[in-house]
Design an enzyme around this catalytic site. Structure first.
Site, mmCIF file in Angstrom:
data_model
loop_
_atom_site.group_PDB
_atom_site.id
_atom_site.type_symbol
_atom_site.label_atom_id
_atom_site.label_comp_id
_atom_site.label_asym_id
_atom_site.label_seq_id
_atom_site.Cartn_x
_atom_site.Cartn_y
_atom_site.Cartn_z
ATOM 1 N N LYS A 13 0.829 -1.215 0.000
ATOM 2 C CA LYS A 13 0.000 0.000 0.000
ATOM 3 C C LYS A 13 0.866 1.269 0.000
ATOM 4 O O LYS A 13 0.573 2.212 -0.725
ATOM 5 C CB LYS A 13 -0.922 0.031 1.233
ATOM 6 C CG LYS A 13 -1.884 -1.146 1.337
ATOM 7 C CD LYS A 13 -2.864 -0.966 2.483
ATOM 8 C CE LYS A 13 -2.235 -0.947 3.865
ATOM 9 N NZ LYS A 13 -1.552 -2.201 4.259
ATOM 10 N N ARG A 88 -9.009 1.004 9.532
ATOM 11 C CA ARG A 88 -8.564 -0.365 9.752
ATOM 12 C C ARG A 88 -9.572 -1.183 10.548
ATOM 13 O O ARG A 88 -9.332 -2.351 10.815
ATOM 14 C CB ARG A 88 -7.259 -0.324 10.531
ATOM 15 C CG ARG A 88 -6.086 -0.945 9.747
ATOM 16 C CD ARG A 88 -4.865 -0.684 10.579
ATOM 17 N NE ARG A 88 -3.713 -1.443 10.253
ATOM 18 C CZ ARG A 88 -2.622 -0.925 9.705
ATOM 19 N NH1 ARG A 88 -2.588 0.303 9.288
ATOM 20 N NH2 ARG A 88 -1.546 -1.678 9.562
ATOM 21 N N ARG A 127 12.439 -7.487 5.309
ATOM 22 C CA ARG A 127 12.719 -6.051 5.118
ATOM 23 C C ARG A 127 13.814 -5.567 6.082
ATOM 24 O O ARG A 127 13.817 -5.909 7.270
ATOM 25 C CB ARG A 127 11.431 -5.261 5.369
ATOM 26 C CG ARG A 127 11.606 -3.748 5.253
ATOM 27 C CD ARG A 127 10.308 -3.039 5.055
ATOM 28 N NE ARG A 127 9.366 -3.211 6.146
ATOM 29 C CZ ARG A 127 8.110 -2.795 6.110
ATOM 30 N NH1 ARG A 127 7.641 -2.205 5.033
ATOM 31 N NH2 ARG A 127 7.314 -2.988 7.143
ATOM 32 N N ARG A 160 12.776 -3.572 11.589
ATOM 33 C CA ARG A 160 11.764 -2.939 12.435
ATOM 34 C C ARG A 160 11.263 -3.970 13.447
ATOM 35 O O ARG A 160 11.078 -5.124 13.094
ATOM 36 C CB ARG A 160 10.568 -2.505 11.562
ATOM 37 C CG ARG A 160 10.586 -1.056 11.169
ATOM 38 C CD ARG A 160 9.570 -0.732 10.112
ATOM 39 N NE ARG A 160 8.198 -1.106 10.435
ATOM 40 C CZ ARG A 160 7.149 -0.838 9.662
ATOM 41 N NH1 ARG A 160 7.320 -0.187 8.522
ATOM 42 N NH2 ARG A 160 5.940 -1.201 10.005
ATOM 43 N N ARG A 171 0.325 -9.619 13.110
ATOM 44 C CA ARG A 171 -0.276 -8.491 12.369
ATOM 45 C C ARG A 171 -1.247 -9.026 11.308
ATOM 46 O O ARG A 171 -2.286 -8.430 11.051
ATOM 47 C CB ARG A 171 0.814 -7.647 11.698
ATOM 48 C CG ARG A 171 1.582 -6.776 12.681
ATOM 49 C CD ARG A 171 2.876 -6.263 12.101
ATOM 50 N NE ARG A 171 2.698 -5.266 11.056
ATOM 51 C CZ ARG A 171 3.672 -4.880 10.228
ATOM 52 N NH1 ARG A 171 4.881 -5.433 10.321
ATOM 53 N NH2 ARG A 171 3.442 -3.968 9.312
HETATM 54 P P1 AMP Z 1 1.452 0.109 9.171
HETATM 55 O O1 AMP Z 1 2.750 0.745 8.869
HETATM 56 O O2 AMP Z 1 0.293 0.711 8.400
HETATM 57 O O3 AMP Z 1 1.477 -1.391 9.049
HETATM 58 O O4 AMP Z 1 1.117 0.426 10.709
HETATM 59 C C1 AMP Z 1 1.997 0.038 11.732
HETATM 60 C C2 AMP Z 1 1.233 -0.098 13.051
HETATM 61 O O5 AMP Z 1 0.634 1.163 13.395
HETATM 62 C C3 AMP Z 1 0.079 -1.081 13.017
HETATM 63 O O6 AMP Z 1 0.499 -2.428 13.232
HETATM 64 C C4 AMP Z 1 -0.784 -0.551 14.165
HETATM 65 O O7 AMP Z 1 -0.234 -0.886 15.420
HETATM 66 C C5 AMP Z 1 -0.628 0.968 14.009
HETATM 67 N N1 AMP Z 1 -1.682 1.528 13.130
HETATM 68 C C6 AMP Z 1 -1.499 2.149 11.921
HETATM 69 N N2 AMP Z 1 -2.672 2.573 11.419
HETATM 70 C C7 AMP Z 1 -3.630 2.186 12.307
HETATM 71 C C8 AMP Z 1 -5.047 2.311 12.338
HETATM 72 N N3 AMP Z 1 -5.730 2.920 11.352
HETATM 73 N N4 AMP Z 1 -5.698 1.792 13.413
HETATM 74 C C9 AMP Z 1 -5.036 1.205 14.424
HETATM 75 N N5 AMP Z 1 -3.709 1.036 14.448
HETATM 76 C C10 AMP Z 1 -2.985 1.528 13.400
#
Ligand code: AMP
Length: 217
Positions: A13, A88, A127, A160, A171
């Site tokens: 994404k 989400r 990664r 990370r 996740r």
């Molecule tokens: P991402 O980089 O989008 O995978 O986000 C990394 C982490 O940030 C996720 O595993 C969640 O812990 C948190 N996070 C990001 N966006 C959201 C969201 N819209 N709702 C809840 N947690 C989020």
């Protein structure tokens, strides 16, 4: 363009959103990036979010929605926005509906970017990120020729915390239980555009999206 990008972690994404805003006007809004920036800067929001992020859990809706409040009204969103990682959960999606209604704008598309589970596990657990310049490598698909050193700046490459394989699996579980229901939410009455992020015929996700939205022949 006003687009929501749905898809599991590692579906691509962030990359697609970057490509869209390079070519079309609008802001790339990644809630994950906003949280990581806050964690890095040690803000109260970052300290709160970190409690959840390290284990792969979602940050509570109330925290996410408070952070997103007013974000779509900012100047950089006037000509459009690509939402990457938000909404989400179903409550986030209904809150977004209200924000859009208040703003008087409509979405152009909800895009579901798809990739198989084993592909995303390899993309994420492989990664590696440069501590110094942020360049991204992958042990399986794009290794650094200098091992755990960045080819570009000589910085150290690190993984990370939430890219460790056990966290990646959790996740994905969180995605399947809490975020995948949004596919039904957005399929009802709206056009959900499905795009594959692992085609092997040379057509990129951006090209596939442009075709689906009628932006190119
Ligand atoms: P991402 O980089 O989008 O995978 O986000 C990394 C982490 O940030 C996720 O595993 C969640 O812990 C948190 N996070 C990001 N966006 C959201 C969201 N819209 N709702 C809840 N947690 C989020």
């Amino acid at each position: 363009m006003r687009i929501i990008l749905l898809g599991s972690p590692g579906a691509g994404k962030g990359t697609l959103a970057d490509e869209i805003v390079r070519k079309y006007p609008g802001a790339h809004i990644s809630t994950g990036d906003i949280f990581r920036e806050n964690v890095k800067n040690g803000t109260p929001l970052g300290l709160e979010a970190r409690k959840y992020m390290d284990s792969g859990a979602l940050v509570p809706d109330s925290v996410v929605l408070a952070m997103m409040q007013g974000r779509l009204e900012q100047d950089d969103c006037r000509e459009g926005f690509i939402l990457d990682g938000f909404p989400r959960t179903v409550p986030q999606a209904t809150a977004l509906d209200s924000m859009l209604e208040e703003l008087g704008v409509k979405l152009d598309a909800v895009v579901l970017l798809e990739a198989g589970e084993e592909t995303v596990v390899r993309r994420l657990s492989g990664r590696r990120v440069c501590r110094k310049c942020g360049a991204i490598y992958n042990l399986y698909f794009r290794p650094s020729s200098r091992g755990d050193i960045c080819e570009k700046c000589g910085g150290e490459l690190y993984q990370r915390d939430d890219d460790r394989e056990e966290v990646v699996r959790s996740r994905l579980e969180v995605y399947n239980t809490q975020t995948a229901p949004l596919i039904d939410y957005y399929s009802a009455g709206r056009a959900l555009v499905r795009i594959s992020s692992e085609r092997d015929d040379g057509v990129s996700p951006l090209e596939e999206l442009e075709c689906a939205l009628g932006l190119v022949e």
